[in-house]
Every structure is written in C-alpha cells, then in structure tokens.
Scaffold this motif. Structure first.
Motif, PDB file in Angstrom:
ATOM      1  N   GLU A 170       1.015  -1.268   0.111  1.00  0.00           N
ATOM      2  CA  GLU A 170      -0.101   0.180  -0.083  1.00  0.00           C
ATOM      3  C   GLU A 170       0.979   1.212  -0.085  1.00  0.00           C
ATOM      4  O   GLU A 170       0.494   2.336  -0.460  1.00  0.00           O
ATOM      5  CB  GLU A 170      -0.808  -0.058   0.945  1.00  0.00           C
ATOM      6  N   ASN A 171       1.933   1.336   0.805  1.00  0.00           N
ATOM      7  CA  ASN A 171       2.729   2.390   0.714  1.00  0.00           C
ATOM      8  C   ASN A 171       3.776   2.536  -0.244  1.00  0.00           C
ATOM      9  O   ASN A 171       4.648   3.679  -0.580  1.00  0.00           O
ATOM     10  CB  ASN A 171       3.651   2.481   2.249  1.00  0.00           C
ATOM     11  N   ALA A 172       3.989   1.437  -1.129  1.00  0.00           N
ATOM     12  CA  ALA A 172       5.024   1.384  -2.092  1.00  0.00           C
ATOM     13  C   ALA A 172       4.920   2.671  -3.256  1.00  0.00           C
ATOM     14  O   ALA A 172       5.648   2.962  -3.736  1.00  0.00           O
ATOM     15  CB  ALA A 172       5.216   0.205  -2.678  1.00  0.00           C
ATOM     16  N   GLY A 173       3.653   2.693  -3.629  1.00  0.00           N
ATOM     17  CA  GLY A 173       3.417   3.531  -4.585  1.00  0.00           C
ATOM     18  C   GLY A 173       3.752   5.186  -4.271  1.00  0.00           C
ATOM     19  O   GLY A 173       4.491   5.777  -4.899  1.00  0.00           O
ATOM     20  N   ARG A 174       3.513   5.369  -3.059  1.00  0.00           N
ATOM     21  CA  ARG A 174       3.721   6.754  -2.361  1.00  0.00           C
ATOM     22  C   ARG A 174       5.286   6.719  -2.435  1.00  0.00           C
ATOM     23  O   ARG A 174       5.884   7.882  -2.548  1.00  0.00           O
ATOM     24  CB  ARG A 174       3.276   6.993  -1.303  1.00  0.00           C
ATOM     25  N   ILE A 175       6.048   5.726  -1.836  1.00  0.00           N
ATOM     26  CA  ILE A 175       7.407   5.735  -1.700  1.00  0.00           C
ATOM     27  C   ILE A 175       8.330   6.112  -3.405  1.00  0.00           C
ATOM     28  O   ILE A 175       9.067   6.822  -3.439  1.00  0.00           O
ATOM     29  CB  ILE A 175       7.883   4.672  -1.118  1.00  0.00           C
ATOM     30  N   LEU A 176       7.583   5.292  -4.193  1.00  0.00           N
ATOM     31  CA  LEU A 176       8.152   5.309  -5.594  1.00  0.00           C
ATOM     32  C   LEU A 176       7.920   6.864  -6.192  1.00  0.00           C
ATOM     33  O   LEU A 176       8.940   7.535  -6.791  1.00  0.00           O
ATOM     34  CB  LEU A 176       7.416   4.263  -6.344  1.00  0.00           C
ATOM     35  N   SER A 177       6.625   7.451  -5.780  1.00  0.00           N
ATOM     36  CA  SER A 177       6.531   8.727  -6.252  1.00  0.00           C
ATOM     37  C   SER A 177       7.376   9.771  -5.417  1.00  0.00           C
ATOM     38  O   SER A 177       7.950  10.520  -6.330  1.00  0.00           O
ATOM     39  CB  SER A 177       5.035   9.018  -5.830  1.00  0.00           C
ATOM     40  N   ILE A 178       7.712   9.618  -4.338  1.00  0.00           N
ATOM     41  CA  ILE A 178       8.390  10.507  -3.585  1.00  0.00           C
ATOM     42  C   ILE A 178       9.983  10.318  -4.211  1.00  0.00           C
ATOM     43  O   ILE A 178      10.585  11.524  -4.408  1.00  0.00           O
ATOM     44  CB  ILE A 178       8.314  10.307  -2.104  1.00  0.00           C
ATOM     45  N   LEU A 179      10.369   9.294  -4.109  1.00  0.00           N
ATOM     46  CA  LEU A 179      11.706   8.900  -4.606  1.00  0.00           C
ATOM     47  C   LEU A 179      12.109   9.340  -6.065  1.00  0.00           C
ATOM     48  O   LEU A 179      12.836   9.856  -6.587  1.00  0.00           O
ATOM     49  CB  LEU A 179      12.200   7.505  -4.775  1.00  0.00           C
ATOM     50  N   SER A 180      10.851   9.081  -7.044  1.00  0.00           N
ATOM     51  CA  SER A 180      11.024   9.744  -8.357  1.00  0.00           C
ATOM     52  C   SER A 180      10.993  11.149  -8.441  1.00  0.00           C
ATOM     53  O   SER A 180      11.881  11.586  -9.343  1.00  0.00           O
ATOM     54  CB  SER A 180       9.857   9.212  -9.182  1.00  0.00           C
ATOM     55  N   ASP A 181      10.287  11.810  -7.713  1.00  0.00           N
ATOM     56  CA  ASP A 181      10.316  13.160  -7.620  1.00  0.00           C
ATOM     57  C   ASP A 181      11.800  13.735  -7.186  1.00  0.00           C
ATOM     58  O   ASP A 181      12.200  14.821  -7.769  1.00  0.00           O
ATOM     59  CB  ASP A 181       9.286  13.589  -6.688  1.00  0.00           C
ATOM     60  N   MET A 182      12.173  13.029  -6.035  1.00  0.00           N
ATOM     61  CA  MET A 182      13.627  13.407  -5.452  1.00  0.00           C
ATOM     62  C   MET A 182      14.630  13.279  -6.630  1.00  0.00           C
ATOM     63  O   MET A 182      15.497  14.204  -6.893  1.00  0.00           O
ATOM     64  CB  MET A 182      14.044  12.484  -4.529  1.00  0.00           C
ATOM     65  N   ILE A 183      14.536  12.276  -7.419  1.00  0.00           N
ATOM     66  CA  ILE A 183      15.436  12.179  -8.526  1.00  0.00           C
ATOM     67  C   ILE A 183      15.504  13.063  -9.536  1.00  0.00           C
ATOM     68  O   ILE A 183      16.325  13.765  -9.918  1.00  0.00           O
ATOM     69  CB  ILE A 183      15.380  10.765  -9.157  1.00  0.00           C
ATOM     70  N   TYR A 184      14.144  13.466  -9.901  1.00  0.00           N
ATOM     71  CA  TYR A 184      13.900  14.379 -10.969  1.00  0.00           C
ATOM     72  C   TYR A 184      14.185  15.774 -10.558  1.00  0.00           C
ATOM     73  O   TYR A 184      14.801  16.476 -11.280  1.00  0.00           O
ATOM     74  CB  TYR A 184      12.204  14.426 -11.094  1.00  0.00           C
ATOM     75  N   ARG A 185      14.038  16.115  -9.297  1.00  0.00           N
ATOM     76  CA  ARG A 185      14.479  17.523  -8.660  1.00  0.00           C
ATOM     77  C   ARG A 185      15.883  17.576  -8.488  1.00  0.00           C
ATOM     78  O   ARG A 185      16.385  18.707  -8.692  1.00  0.00           O
ATOM     79  CB  ARG A 185      13.555  17.647  -7.435  1.00  0.00           C
ATOM     80  N   SER A 186      16.605  16.448  -8.261  1.00  0.00           N
ATOM     81  CA  SER A 186      18.079  16.492  -8.084  1.00  0.00           C
ATOM     82  C   SER A 186      18.758  16.643  -9.416  1.00  0.00           C
ATOM     83  O   SER A 186      19.838  17.294  -9.610  1.00  0.00           O
ATOM     84  CB  SER A 186      18.518  15.161  -7.767  1.00  0.00           C
ATOM     85  N   GLN A 187      18.112  16.602 -10.780  1.00  0.00           N
ATOM     86  CA  GLN A 187      18.471  16.631 -12.231  1.00  0.00           C
ATOM     87  C   GLN A 187      18.395  18.270 -12.483  1.00  0.00           C
ATOM     88  O   GLN A 187      18.772  18.439 -13.417  1.00  0.00           O
ATOM     89  CB  GLN A 187      17.742  15.738 -12.810  1.00  0.00           C
ATOM     90  N   HIS A 188      17.538  18.809 -11.812  1.00  0.00           N
ATOM     91  CA  HIS A 188      17.190  20.408 -12.269  1.00  0.00           C
ATOM     92  C   HIS A 188      17.460  21.378 -11.574  1.00  0.00           C
ATOM     93  O   HIS A 188      17.846  21.190 -10.359  1.00  0.00           O
ATOM     94  CB  HIS A 188      15.871  20.417 -12.688  1.00  0.00           C
TER      95      HIS A 188
END
Length: 188
Positions: A170-188
């Motif tokens: 149940e929490n995995a989707g939220r974790i993936l979303s937050i980590l994905s956002d972190m990776i994206y934001r670290s690239q910009h």
C-alpha cells in the motif's frame, strides 16, 4: 540573545543529513520544521511557532560540505517488485527458491521471496552509479528524506551501489512517487 534563525541554523548545520537536504533545495520545509521544532524550543527556552521555523529554514543558506549526494541521486534509477512474502527458516534449512533478499537474524533467516501466493510486501530498489558504493551517508539521506515526507517503510538495506527498501504494498506507490520526484528535482 539567540534568534530563531540562528537556532535553526545551529540545528541544521550540526546534522550532516539535514545540511545536505536543506542545501540541496529538495527540502520539505514544513516537515523539517516539525522535525526540529522541539530542539529549537529547547535552545531558545520558549515555545516557537512552526511557521517561524519554516520561514527561518527558507532563509538560511548552507554551503554543501559533504559528498555530492545529489549528483549520485540524479543518476539513480528505480525498480519495484510487488507481491512478495516474508518467510522465516532455520539456519540449517534450505532457503526458499527465488529469494530476492535473505537476512540472517539471531538463529534464523528471514527471506523475501515470491511463493506463488500473492504477498503484501513490496521491494523498492534504488540503483546508483558504481562509484556510489563508497559514498557514506547515502542510505541515511534516503531514510531521512522519506521520513521528512511522511512515508513509512519496513526496512532499508545498503547493498553496494543499490539501496533496497521494503514496505507494505500500500505504501510502495507513495515511496516510488517521492523517490521519483527526488531524482527528478536533483537533475534540475
């Protein structure tokens, strides 16, 4: 007399993980303010409004003094496996086939695997560049980042240049979303 801003600066600069998060620009200031509010209040000897701490956080500038974790994070990739089960077996027992993760405990093994029965555990893997395997503080950074974003997970493991996080599905989707956002934001 110590000001709110100087107390916040002292708390942030004394913690390498907080310093990295604030200096990166990836900080959720409200969550960070909640996390440090009690410490700031103790330093000042009085109650401090959460908005005042949040404002102080947005105003401080910290020079990154630590390894460029954001450069590493910007090159990370994510992978997730759902429907896993956690099984325990004795030290002399045969490990379940298809075990993805085996952790030795005191007198037994805990195995994360697919059993044919749908499980409720998810495994999230963060793969970083090979040079990241010697970078200290990376899993601590990820752990703190997830906590600051209000995410719960079961365990985190550092395996060379990969970080594995176990969670209920149940929490995995939220974790993936937050980590994905972190990776994206670290690239910009």
């Amino acid at each position: 007399m110590t000001t709110i801003k100087s107390a916040v600066m002292s708390v942030i600069s004394s913690d390498p993980t907080y310093s990295m998060i604030v200096s990166s620009g990836l900080c959720n200031y409200t969550s960070m303010a909640k996390r440090i509010q009690r410490t700031v209040e103790v330093m000042l000897g009085r109650q401090v409004n959460l908005n005042s701490i949040t404002k102080a956080l947005t105003q401080i500038r910290i020079e990154p003094r630590y390894v460029n974790i954001f450069g590493i994070v910007s090159q990370a990739t994510l992978w997730a496996e759902y429907g896993l089960n956690e099984l325990q077996c004795g030290l002399n027992d045969r490990l379940p086939e298809g075990s993805l993760l085996v952790v030795r405990r005191d007198g037994y093994y805990t195995c994360l695997c697919k059993t044919g029965e749908p499980g409720k555990i998810a495994l999230i893997r963060i793969r970083t560049p090979k040079e990241a395997s010697n970078t200290p503080g990376l899993s601590l950074f990820i752990t703190e980042y997830l906590y600051l974003n209000g995410v719960e997970f079961s365990n985190i493991y550092r395996l060379g240049n990969e970080i594995w996080i176990t969670s209920d599905s149940e929490n995995a989707g939220r974790i993936l979303s937050i980590l994905s956002d972190m990776i994206y934001r670290s690239q910009h």
